[in-house]
Design an enzyme around this catalytic site. Structure first.
Site, PDB file in Angstrom:
ATOM      1  N   TYR A   1       0.850  -1.185   0.000  1.00  0.00           N
ATOM      2  CA  TYR A   1       0.000   0.000   0.000  1.00  0.00           C
ATOM      3  C   TYR A   1       0.888   1.239   0.000  1.00  0.00           C
ATOM      4  O   TYR A   1       2.040   1.189   0.450  1.00  0.00           O
ATOM      5  CB  TYR A   1      -0.908   0.005   1.237  1.00  0.00           C
ATOM      6  CG  TYR A   1      -1.959  -1.069   1.168  1.00  0.00           C
ATOM      7  CD1 TYR A   1      -3.161  -0.846   0.500  1.00  0.00           C
ATOM      8  CD2 TYR A   1      -1.746  -2.317   1.740  1.00  0.00           C
ATOM      9  CE1 TYR A   1      -4.136  -1.838   0.415  1.00  0.00           C
ATOM     10  CE2 TYR A   1      -2.701  -3.314   1.662  1.00  0.00           C
ATOM     11  CZ  TYR A   1      -3.894  -3.072   0.999  1.00  0.00           C
ATOM     12  OH  TYR A   1      -4.838  -4.051   0.905  1.00  0.00           O
ATOM     13  N   TYR A  53      -0.330 -10.682  -1.273  1.00  0.00           N
ATOM     14  CA  TYR A  53       0.833 -10.088  -0.590  1.00  0.00           C
ATOM     15  C   TYR A  53       0.870 -10.573   0.860  1.00  0.00           C
ATOM     16  O   TYR A  53      -0.158 -10.936   1.420  1.00  0.00           O
ATOM     17  CB  TYR A  53       0.775  -8.562  -0.647  1.00  0.00           C
ATOM     18  CG  TYR A  53      -0.405  -7.964   0.083  1.00  0.00           C
ATOM     19  CD1 TYR A  53      -0.339  -7.702   1.451  1.00  0.00           C
ATOM     20  CD2 TYR A  53      -1.591  -7.663  -0.581  1.00  0.00           C
ATOM     21  CE1 TYR A  53      -1.423  -7.173   2.124  1.00  0.00           C
ATOM     22  CE2 TYR A  53      -2.679  -7.140   0.091  1.00  0.00           C
ATOM     23  CZ  TYR A  53      -2.588  -6.897   1.440  1.00  0.00           C
ATOM     24  OH  TYR A  53      -3.652  -6.391   2.115  1.00  0.00           O
ATOM     25  N   HIS A  67      -6.989  -8.942  -3.348  1.00  0.00           N
ATOM     26  CA  HIS A  67      -8.306  -8.375  -3.023  1.00  0.00           C
ATOM     27  C   HIS A  67      -8.288  -6.869  -3.212  1.00  0.00           C
ATOM     28  O   HIS A  67      -7.226  -6.248  -3.290  1.00  0.00           O
ATOM     29  CB  HIS A  67      -8.690  -8.709  -1.581  1.00  0.00           C
ATOM     30  CG  HIS A  67      -7.734  -8.149  -0.575  1.00  0.00           C
ATOM     31  ND1 HIS A  67      -6.549  -8.772  -0.264  1.00  0.00           N
ATOM     32  CD2 HIS A  67      -7.763  -7.015   0.173  1.00  0.00           C
ATOM     33  CE1 HIS A  67      -5.893  -8.052   0.629  1.00  0.00           C
ATOM     34  NE2 HIS A  67      -6.601  -6.973   0.909  1.00  0.00           N
ATOM     35  N   HIS A  72     -10.236  -3.406  -1.472  1.00  0.00           N
ATOM     36  CA  HIS A  72     -11.064  -2.958  -0.343  1.00  0.00           C
ATOM     37  C   HIS A  72     -12.114  -1.935  -0.770  1.00  0.00           C
ATOM     38  O   HIS A  72     -11.823  -1.070  -1.601  1.00  0.00           O
ATOM     39  CB  HIS A  72     -10.194  -2.275   0.720  1.00  0.00           C
ATOM     40  CG  HIS A  72      -9.285  -3.194   1.467  1.00  0.00           C
ATOM     41  ND1 HIS A  72      -9.691  -3.931   2.549  1.00  0.00           N
ATOM     42  CD2 HIS A  72      -7.971  -3.487   1.292  1.00  0.00           C
ATOM     43  CE1 HIS A  72      -8.667  -4.629   3.014  1.00  0.00           C
ATOM     44  NE2 HIS A  72      -7.609  -4.381   2.268  1.00  0.00           N
ATOM     45  N   ARG A  96      -2.126 -12.858   2.197  1.00  0.00           N
ATOM     46  CA  ARG A  96      -3.523 -12.580   1.928  1.00  0.00           C
ATOM     47  C   ARG A  96      -3.755 -12.795   0.437  1.00  0.00           C
ATOM     48  O   ARG A  96      -2.936 -12.377  -0.389  1.00  0.00           O
ATOM     49  CB  ARG A  96      -3.867 -11.117   2.254  1.00  0.00           C
ATOM     50  CG  ARG A  96      -3.633 -10.716   3.715  1.00  0.00           C
ATOM     51  CD  ARG A  96      -4.685  -9.699   4.091  1.00  0.00           C
ATOM     52  NE  ARG A  96      -5.995 -10.341   3.997  1.00  0.00           N
ATOM     53  CZ  ARG A  96      -7.154  -9.696   3.870  1.00  0.00           C
ATOM     54  NH1 ARG A  96      -7.175  -8.392   3.793  1.00  0.00           N
ATOM     55  NH2 ARG A  96      -8.295 -10.358   3.785  1.00  0.00           N
TER      56      ARG A  96
END
Lengths: 335, 335
Positions: free
Chosen positions: A167, A201, A225, A227, A222
């Site tokens: 991120y 990741y 995906h 969010h 994870r």
């Protein structure tokens, strides 16, 4: 606070059988009924855990050291206790309790530690990622109520990693928000944007939580995906994500976020849809694009509160205590 | 660790009812049977706590912030998580489980965070406190086994605060150990020393644990006490303390350490005893002195282990699981 004026029930002669009632008696002066009840259940479960496992002094000491290490690694941009809550399944559970969803609505999932409030408000069709190495993705969604009516003017927050699995806030040298935006749904409930295809990741695993995962032979990954967070007065706030069906970690998400109803297919983008949403320049590279379509369904605050109360009442009945539900939360019934 | 080689049971579709079994399934690759069992019980109690209280996201967030603050205030000389364990009654409980005492023996109690390994080994009769403001105290003790036989050569650690209620390690400018010593019992099981009369004092309460105590209307005080620790091969290590019967905090110890059998009277020192133990100079000030006498009884390691096993078996029976006891600790019976 004048300590000599503190009135406490007399306690003495602590042992493994009496310590729980003694601790609860000492906490009984707490003037807040809700926190008093939460603390009472906490003490019960903490003590029962030690009694049932016959927790040794050495194990207790390991636990103290672990929690200390978790606290010490926390900074303004790293929250290891949330990570711990995530990998123990607690975060998912608390969301499920606090935001119950009726069958017809979109399920919620873990927020994670990477949501920020600095995303730019963008117009439909904006590319939210500056990462040129990402695979381009067109996302077309609707947001409706449980009766199928479109909801306009919903504030939608969207965030995803770059193609390396990080991120924006994880880059020390970041230059403004990236891979995130806020936008409002239109009158038809539609919101759409361009992004990059999400990748799997690992959660940060160079700290105590990472060591814990290694110790129990779990990986820190994870599945890929994206969010989403939905906010509009009158509707229960929805924090959710959609997950890539073919991701290798889809059945072993380190933070337990995956739900069947949130698993999606990233499809090849067809020429007709591309013609409606991409620039001519973008259409030249059509084969590189994927398409994600998803219809989100929000629950009204009233419906969510009703469901929360019903669930609370069922939990109270199971406890067999004299309690009542206030704002969806159990408190002792003392009148 | 090669994450792609990690084999985990497939999990998906988490909700409030399935999250516990899913979390335990994900942790099932843990190769250590004991820690696997402890973790399983931890997840059960953590989740049941959230389910029974209907824990809200806001409350969960408060908990995360509290634990983070507890971790962040810890230093080499301050252990706020031990303090938290103490004020929640967990420390006392773990000691009671790990060091069960038969009726005829001396009960243990909380260790606290102020024991050190730097106490000087002293000979009988030494004054262990340099604090001239303390009230002088003569301490005469014996240490015996459960059959009443004196035990010689027991290593005894003793520690107490100064007259202001602070341990030596709490003074930034301390000059070597003070108010603490190590000594060995004689052939008759006797050990004796001079000290100062203990005073009540607050546990460190300028941090998150102190705020917690204020929030639930508890005071941070411990009644006046003197710590003792006994170590000799073949005997179960005993960590205990004796408490002043007339202390105003005797029935509301902030860390739940007081047991009936550990409450003592500080008596006026009689001339005959003084003549045997004090210098002529000290005897001139006889009326200022108090006397503490206590007979400690140690349990053999074998007896303690037997009792620990019996208690573990009773706990296992209550759980109704297929388990066995190994080194006093329950592990799954997987043969």
């Amino acid at each position: 606070m004048d300590f000599s004026q503190v009135k406490l029930p007399p306690i003495m002669d602590m042992n493994a059988d009496t310590i729980t009632e003694n601790t609860i008696a000492m906490n009984s002066g707490n003037p807040d009924l809700r926190s008093k009840y939460v603390l009472e259940r906490l003490v019960h479960h903490l003590h029962d855990f030690a009694r049932e496992t016959r927790l040794s002094t050495a194990e207790w000491s390991q636990g103290i050291q672990f929690l200390t290490a978790v606290g010490q690694i926390c900074t303004d941009v790293r929250q290891e206790f949330i990570l711990l809550s995530d990998v123990l399944g607690l975060s998912l559970l608390v969301d499920a309790i606090d935001h119950p969803k009726p069958a017809a609505s979109t399920e919620g999932t873990v927020l994670g530690p990477f949501h920020t409030h600095e995303a730019e408000l963008v117009t439909p069709g904006t590319q939210i990622s500056k990462d040129e190495n990402g695979e381009p993705l067109l996302v077309i969604c609707t947001v409706k109520d449980t009766n199928g009516r479109p909801i306009d003017d919903v504030m939608v927050d969207i965030w995803e990693t770059d193609s390396g699995g990080f991120y924006d806030v994880q880059h020390a040298d970041k230059d403004g928000p990236d891979g995130r935006c806020a936008m409002r749904s239109g009158e038809d409930g539609v919101f759409w944007f361009k992004a990059i295809k999400p990748v799997s990741y690992p959660i940060p695993h160079d700290g105590p939580v990472g060591k814990f995962l290694m110790g129990v032979h779990r990986h820190p990954y994870r599945p890929a995906h994206m969010h989403f967070m939905f906010d509009k007065p009158g509707f229960d706030k929805l924090t959710t994500a959609v997950y890539d069906r073919i991701d290798p970690y889809i059945t072993s998400d380190a933070v337990f976020g995956v739900k069947d109803s949130l698993v999606v297919d990233f499809l090849p983008l067809d020429a007709a849809t591309a013609a409606q949403h991409l620039t001519e320049e973008e259409q030249k590279n059509l084969s590189a694009w994927s398409l994600l379509k998803y219809d989100f369904v929000l629950v009204s605050e009233k419906e969510a509160a009703g469901l929360r109360d019903a669930n609370s009442l069922a939990a109270l009945e199971a406890l067999g205590k004299r309690m009542k539900v206030y704002n969806g939360l159990p408190v002792p019934d003392v009148d």
